[in-house]
Design a protein around this motif. Structure first.
Motif, PDB file in Angstrom:
ATOM      1  N   GLY A 137       0.864  -1.224  -0.019  1.00  0.00           N
ATOM      2  CA  GLY A 137       0.140  -0.150  -0.148  1.00  0.00           C
ATOM      3  C   GLY A 137       0.880   1.059  -0.209  1.00  0.00           C
ATOM      4  O   GLY A 137       0.386   2.388  -0.202  1.00  0.00           O
ATOM      5  N   ASP A 138       1.987   1.225   0.581  1.00  0.00           N
ATOM      6  CA  ASP A 138       2.853   2.309   0.423  1.00  0.00           C
ATOM      7  C   ASP A 138       3.543   2.544  -0.897  1.00  0.00           C
ATOM      8  O   ASP A 138       4.228   3.777  -1.013  1.00  0.00           O
ATOM      9  CB  ASP A 138       4.012   2.238   1.634  1.00  0.00           C
ATOM     10  CG  ASP A 138       3.290   2.300   2.970  1.00  0.00           C
ATOM     11  OD1 ASP A 138       2.370   3.063   3.205  1.00  0.00           O
ATOM     12  OD2 ASP A 138       4.022   1.897   3.759  1.00  0.00           O
ATOM     13  N   ALA A 139       3.413   1.832  -1.742  1.00  0.00           N
ATOM     14  CA  ALA A 139       4.181   1.879  -3.176  1.00  0.00           C
ATOM     15  C   ALA A 139       3.320   2.988  -4.092  1.00  0.00           C
ATOM     16  O   ALA A 139       3.958   3.423  -4.862  1.00  0.00           O
ATOM     17  CB  ALA A 139       3.910   0.584  -3.761  1.00  0.00           C
ATOM     18  N   VAL A 140       2.035   2.981  -3.752  1.00  0.00           N
ATOM     19  CA  VAL A 140       1.471   4.169  -4.499  1.00  0.00           C
ATOM     20  C   VAL A 140       1.289   5.383  -3.671  1.00  0.00           C
ATOM     21  O   VAL A 140       0.806   5.647  -2.414  1.00  0.00           O
ATOM     22  CB  VAL A 140       0.038   3.767  -4.556  1.00  0.00           C
ATOM     23  CG1 VAL A 140      -1.070   4.821  -5.293  1.00  0.00           C
ATOM     24  CG2 VAL A 140      -0.101   2.455  -5.285  1.00  0.00           C
ATOM     25  N   ALA A 141       1.935   6.601  -4.273  1.00  0.00           N
ATOM     26  CA  ALA A 141       1.812   7.675  -3.778  1.00  0.00           C
ATOM     27  C   ALA A 141       0.540   8.550  -3.732  1.00  0.00           C
ATOM     28  O   ALA A 141      -0.362   8.205  -5.150  1.00  0.00           O
ATOM     29  CB  ALA A 141       2.957   8.669  -4.537  1.00  0.00           C
ATOM     30  N   VAL A 142       0.029   9.392  -2.914  1.00  0.00           N
ATOM     31  CA  VAL A 142      -1.205   9.810  -3.139  1.00  0.00           C
ATOM     32  C   VAL A 142      -1.607  11.416  -2.712  1.00  0.00           C
ATOM     33  O   VAL A 142      -0.510  11.910  -1.891  1.00  0.00           O
ATOM     34  CB  VAL A 142      -2.115   9.201  -2.103  1.00  0.00           C
ATOM     35  CG1 VAL A 142      -3.517   9.944  -1.947  1.00  0.00           C
ATOM     36  CG2 VAL A 142      -2.388   7.632  -2.264  1.00  0.00           C
ATOM     37  N   SER A 143      -2.231  12.107  -3.661  1.00  0.00           N
ATOM     38  CA  SER A 143      -2.449  13.541  -3.395  1.00  0.00           C
ATOM     39  C   SER A 143      -3.621  13.512  -3.023  1.00  0.00           C
ATOM     40  O   SER A 143      -4.763  13.050  -3.720  1.00  0.00           O
ATOM     41  CB  SER A 143      -2.144  14.423  -4.658  1.00  0.00           C
ATOM     42  OG  SER A 143      -0.973  14.259  -5.033  1.00  0.00           O
ATOM     43  N   ILE A 144      -3.970  14.143  -1.735  1.00  0.00           N
ATOM     44  CA  ILE A 144      -5.444  14.336  -1.096  1.00  0.00           C
ATOM     45  C   ILE A 144      -6.388  15.394  -1.620  1.00  0.00           C
ATOM     46  O   ILE A 144      -5.679  16.710  -1.830  1.00  0.00           O
ATOM     47  CB  ILE A 144      -5.419  14.552   0.084  1.00  0.00           C
ATOM     48  CG1 ILE A 144      -4.855  13.275   0.935  1.00  0.00           C
ATOM     49  CG2 ILE A 144      -6.665  14.687   0.779  1.00  0.00           C
ATOM     50  CD1 ILE A 144      -5.493  11.939   0.731  1.00  0.00           C
ATOM     51  N   GLY A 145      -7.284  15.402  -2.476  1.00  0.00           N
ATOM     52  CA  GLY A 145      -8.016  16.329  -3.053  1.00  0.00           C
ATOM     53  C   GLY A 145      -9.172  16.106  -4.161  1.00  0.00           C
ATOM     54  O   GLY A 145      -9.137  14.567  -4.622  1.00  0.00           O
ATOM     55  N   ASP A 146      -9.720  16.717  -4.650  1.00  0.00           N
ATOM     56  CA  ASP A 146     -10.798  16.825  -5.642  1.00  0.00           C
ATOM     57  C   ASP A 146      -9.817  16.450  -6.937  1.00  0.00           C
ATOM     58  O   ASP A 146      -9.017  17.438  -7.265  1.00  0.00           O
ATOM     59  CB  ASP A 146     -11.528  17.982  -5.800  1.00  0.00           C
ATOM     60  CG  ASP A 146     -12.565  17.863  -6.607  1.00  0.00           C
ATOM     61  OD1 ASP A 146     -12.457  17.012  -7.662  1.00  0.00           O
ATOM     62  OD2 ASP A 146     -13.495  18.916  -6.740  1.00  0.00           O
ATOM     63  N   PHE A 147     -10.398  15.375  -7.726  1.00  0.00           N
ATOM     64  CA  PHE A 147      -9.547  14.993  -8.799  1.00  0.00           C
ATOM     65  C   PHE A 147      -9.741  15.996  -9.999  1.00  0.00           C
ATOM     66  O   PHE A 147      -9.032  15.982 -11.143  1.00  0.00           O
ATOM     67  CB  PHE A 147      -9.553  13.619  -9.171  1.00  0.00           C
ATOM     68  CG  PHE A 147     -10.924  13.103  -9.620  1.00  0.00           C
ATOM     69  CD1 PHE A 147     -11.614  13.476 -10.707  1.00  0.00           C
ATOM     70  CD2 PHE A 147     -11.621  12.250  -8.525  1.00  0.00           C
ATOM     71  CE1 PHE A 147     -12.883  12.853 -10.920  1.00  0.00           C
ATOM     72  CE2 PHE A 147     -12.944  11.592  -8.803  1.00  0.00           C
ATOM     73  CZ  PHE A 147     -13.465  12.065  -9.864  1.00  0.00           C
ATOM     74  N   ALA A 148     -10.735  16.674  -9.834  1.00  0.00           N
ATOM     75  CA  ALA A 148     -10.894  17.633 -11.322  1.00  0.00           C
ATOM     76  C   ALA A 148     -10.000  18.939 -11.153  1.00  0.00           C
ATOM     77  O   ALA A 148      -9.659  19.561 -12.166  1.00  0.00           O
ATOM     78  CB  ALA A 148     -12.559  18.187 -10.876  1.00  0.00           C
ATOM     79  N   THR A 149      -9.559  19.061  -9.824  1.00  0.00           N
ATOM     80  CA  THR A 149      -8.617  20.567  -9.681  1.00  0.00           C
ATOM     81  C   THR A 149      -7.255  20.154  -9.114  1.00  0.00           C
ATOM     82  O   THR A 149      -6.273  20.827  -9.106  1.00  0.00           O
ATOM     83  CB  THR A 149      -9.426  21.469  -8.966  1.00  0.00           C
ATOM     84  OG1 THR A 149      -9.812  21.055  -7.579  1.00  0.00           O
ATOM     85  CG2 THR A 149     -10.639  21.910  -9.904  1.00  0.00           C
ATOM     86  N   THR A 150      -7.196  19.033  -8.407  1.00  0.00           N
ATOM     87  CA  THR A 150      -5.914  18.759  -7.596  1.00  0.00           C
ATOM     88  C   THR A 150      -4.884  18.394  -8.765  1.00  0.00           C
ATOM     89  O   THR A 150      -5.208  17.514  -9.567  1.00  0.00           O
ATOM     90  CB  THR A 150      -6.071  17.418  -6.647  1.00  0.00           C
ATOM     91  OG1 THR A 150      -7.093  17.886  -5.560  1.00  0.00           O
ATOM     92  CG2 THR A 150      -4.791  17.273  -6.088  1.00  0.00           C
ATOM     93  N   THR A 151      -3.647  18.902  -8.478  1.00  0.00           N
ATOM     94  CA  THR A 151      -2.652  18.849  -9.559  1.00  0.00           C
ATOM     95  C   THR A 151      -1.347  17.927  -8.664  1.00  0.00           C
ATOM     96  O   THR A 151      -1.163  18.220  -7.553  1.00  0.00           O
ATOM     97  CB  THR A 151      -1.834  20.040 -10.010  1.00  0.00           C
ATOM     98  OG1 THR A 151      -1.605  20.955  -8.836  1.00  0.00           O
ATOM     99  CG2 THR A 151      -3.145  20.875 -10.645  1.00  0.00           C
ATOM    100  N   VAL A 152      -0.521  17.400  -9.374  1.00  0.00           N
ATOM    101  CA  VAL A 152       0.526  16.639  -9.113  1.00  0.00           C
ATOM    102  C   VAL A 152       1.714  17.266  -9.571  1.00  0.00           C
ATOM    103  O   VAL A 152       1.795  17.523 -10.940  1.00  0.00           O
ATOM    104  CB  VAL A 152       0.426  15.045  -9.386  1.00  0.00           C
ATOM    105  CG1 VAL A 152       1.686  14.440  -8.897  1.00  0.00           C
ATOM    106  CG2 VAL A 152      -0.968  14.454  -8.832  1.00  0.00           C
ATOM    107  N   ASP A 153       2.790  17.408  -8.810  1.00  0.00           N
ATOM    108  CA  ASP A 153       4.076  17.966  -9.279  1.00  0.00           C
ATOM    109  C   ASP A 153       4.683  17.060 -10.324  1.00  0.00           C
ATOM    110  O   ASP A 153       5.237  15.880  -9.870  1.00  0.00           O
ATOM    111  CB  ASP A 153       5.082  18.454  -8.423  1.00  0.00           C
ATOM    112  CG  ASP A 153       6.316  19.208  -8.879  1.00  0.00           C
ATOM    113  OD1 ASP A 153       6.272  19.350  -9.770  1.00  0.00           O
ATOM    114  OD2 ASP A 153       7.039  19.462  -7.901  1.00  0.00           O
ATOM    115  N   THR A 154       5.081  17.216 -11.710  1.00  0.00           N
ATOM    116  CA  THR A 154       5.594  16.524 -12.467  1.00  0.00           C
ATOM    117  C   THR A 154       7.118  16.892 -12.763  1.00  0.00           C
ATOM    118  O   THR A 154       7.696  16.410 -13.826  1.00  0.00           O
ATOM    119  CB  THR A 154       4.786  16.519 -13.864  1.00  0.00           C
ATOM    120  OG1 THR A 154       4.651  17.758 -14.378  1.00  0.00           O
ATOM    121  CG2 THR A 154       3.362  15.834 -13.595  1.00  0.00           C
TER     122      THR A 154
END
Length: 251
Positions: free
Chosen positions: A85-102
């Motif tokens: 379960g720790d292998a998947v990084a997660v950003s908490i938030g609404d997926f319509a607007t939440t962004t992930v640093d690429t």
């Protein structure tokens, strides 16, 4: 009941993986993960609405780096408690607007929304925003995959707006449709062994395949494939659902 975890708080999270739904059958998960692994093409995957990791965890075990976006901390906690379960990084938030640093790891070659999750966005504006958000995260040539039902309006009797989808001695579930707004509310009623009844409802917005294609076009994506399901059976007029793949052009 809605709280900071949306409609998928602890009470839902603790029972989510106990579902008898075909979604949790090994062959369904295997076919889903096989298609997503191929589409990832050696790159990173972004799951919108990662939940308890039903798809993200087996996909990660296939060697695909997965990052999830999820509003419900309770659902993520359930995923974290599972092996890997720790292998998947997660950003908490609404997926319509939440962004992930690429910037550090690069853009994603795949983004995906499974099992009607696009309908958890209850307005057309939010669904359009989701497509645009995904497009910003994809590398050129990357794909966005959505698995979603075809609206069941043909099941509505004339003059009625309710479609039942589960009945048993202790559980009933039905959907209430508003065809003027494409709003759809699922109601769940369960009677305990003590005879006490509980009611829960979750709002959705149903969406048509052609409407999704237009949302994709607004986001700069183009339709690549559409199947009835993960076995890639051709989509037909009597298909109850579809798996659609849009691609971000290379040039």
């Amino acid at each position: 009941m809605i709280d900071e975890d949306g409609y998928f708080g602890e009470r839902v999270a603790e029972q989510y993986d106990q579902s008898s739904s075909p979604l949790f059958q090994n062959d369904v998960i295997e076919s889903t993960v096989s298609v997503l692994t191929e589409l990832a093409n050696g790159g990173r995957a972004l799951e919108l609405g990662v939940g308890t990791g039903r798809i993200a965890l087996p996909l990660a075990r296939r060697g695909v780096p997965v990052h999830g976006i999820e509003l419900s901390r309770a659902m993520v906690a359930r995923m974290r408690a599972k092996p890997g379960g720790d292998a998947v990084a997660v950003s908490i938030g609404d997926f319509a607007t939440t962004t992930v640093d690429t910037k550090a790891d690069g853009a994603f070659s795949l983004a995906y929304l499974v099992y009607n999750t696009i309908m958890n966005l209850t307005s057309q504006k939010a669904q359009v925003a989701c497509f645009r958000n995904v497009a910003e995260h994809l590398e050129p040539g990357g794909c966005f995959v959505v698995e979603v039902m075809v609206p069941e309006l043909r099941k509505l009797p004339a003059g009625q707006n309710i479609v039942p989808f589960h009945t048993s001695p202790t559980r009933w579930a039905y959907s209430v449709y508003d065809v003027t707004t494409q709003a759809m509310t699922c109601h769940y009623i369960e009677v305990s062994d003590e005879g006490r009844g509980e009611h829960r409802e979750v709002p959705f917005r149903y969406v048509w395949p052609a409407e999704l294609d237009l949302m994709a076009r607004l986001a700069g994506l183009r339709l690549r494939d559409r199947w009835e399901g993960w076995t890639r059976k051709p989509f037909a007029e009597d298909s109850a659902q579809h798996v659609s793949v849009w691609e971000k052009p290379i040039s």
